[in-house]
Design an enzyme around this catalytic site. Structure first.
Site: not given
Ligand code: 13P
Length: 262
Positions: A17-19, A103, A105, A175, A181, A220
């Site tokens: 997941n390159w975000k 997600h 985020e 998650e 992160g 992580s």
């Protein structure tokens, strides 16, 4: 027992997941490295989920390789006056096979409701995309001991709207929000307990769907903890953020998955 044996022999999935990272030049270097190192994996499906503008680049570079690609979000609607949104059919146009849904985020920053997430899940399936549904609890919820209730509720919205059978050939990624992160991954025991809960919940409603469901762990993951996490029963791979931006680290994680699946 039969289920554990089939899970062990099943293919793992590792998703980058390159975000909101990358650019044309960096992506090309990274993807060229992934292709050289990961094309020979026999037991692991590698997937790269990039920002929308780079999906065409992924299609060009990855289309004749075993590495699949996908997006990080999709519109809940199929078409229409929804400025800034991208539909499931558009993702298919660019060869996407996967899409990350819900997600944390996004659900936190853009106030996505469980109902919206459920609609995105179904629109993805309708268009032949494999949804990667993110679920997980906050630190406060874990400390209060209600993490299974929280994750169970996230799944219930989809189950109540569409039935448990939609989880066949889908992916759920556990998650925990406190692990994303932060450098603080869930322990193998914590992840195992939640993955068992998730598969058990789906299985109690539709055993066939639960057998065909992949459950990834995200939060992580690094080359060191990947080795311990991927051997845990019911962990079918990982959703990787920070370490997917470093070719060597991501490749080591994919190799750990492949090793664990043999
Ligand atoms: P990190 O691997 O950076 O913790 O991110 C996890 C994640 O959010 C994957 O979707």
């Amino acid at each position: 027992m039969a289920q554990q044996a089939s899970q062990k022999n099943a293919k793992k999935i590792v998703v980058a997941n390159w975000k909101m990272h990358g650019n044309l030049k960096q992506n090309e270097v990274m993807l060229t490295d992934f292709i050289a190192t990961l094309s020979g994996l026999k037991h692991t499906q590698v997937v790269v989920c990039a920002p929308y503008p780079y999906l065409a680049q992924l299609q060009i570079l990855l289309q004749h390789t075993p590495i699949a690609w996908g997006a990080q979000n999709v519109a809940k609607n199929e078409e229409g006056p929804f400025t800034g949104e991208v539909s499931a059919a558009m993702l298919r146009d660019f060869g996407c096979a996967y899409v990350i849904i819900g997600h944390s985020e996004r659900s936190t920053a853009y106030c996505e409701s469980d109902e919206n997430i459920a609609q995105k899940f179904m629109v993805a399936k309708k268009h032949g995309l494999t949804p990667i549904l993110c679920v997980g609890e906050t630190l406060i919820e874990r400390e209060a001991g209600v993490m299974e209730m929280v994750v169970g509720k996230q799944l219930d919205t989809i189950i109540n709207m569409y039935g448990a059978e939609v989880f066949a050939d889908s992916v759920i990624s556990y998650e925990p929000i406190w692990a994303i992160g932060t450098g603080l991954a869930a322990t193998p025991a914590q992840a195992q307990a939640m993955h068992k809960f998730i598969r058990g919940k789906i299985s109690s409603l539709n055993a066939g769907a639960a057998d065909r469901l992949k459950i990834l762990y995200g939060g992580s993951v690094n080359p060191q903890n990947a080795v311990q996490l991927f051997v845990v029963p019911n962990i079918d791979g990982g959703l990787i953020g920070k370490c997917s931006l470093n070719a060597q680290a991501f490749e080591e994680i994919c190799l750990a998955a492949d090793e664990s699946a043999q």
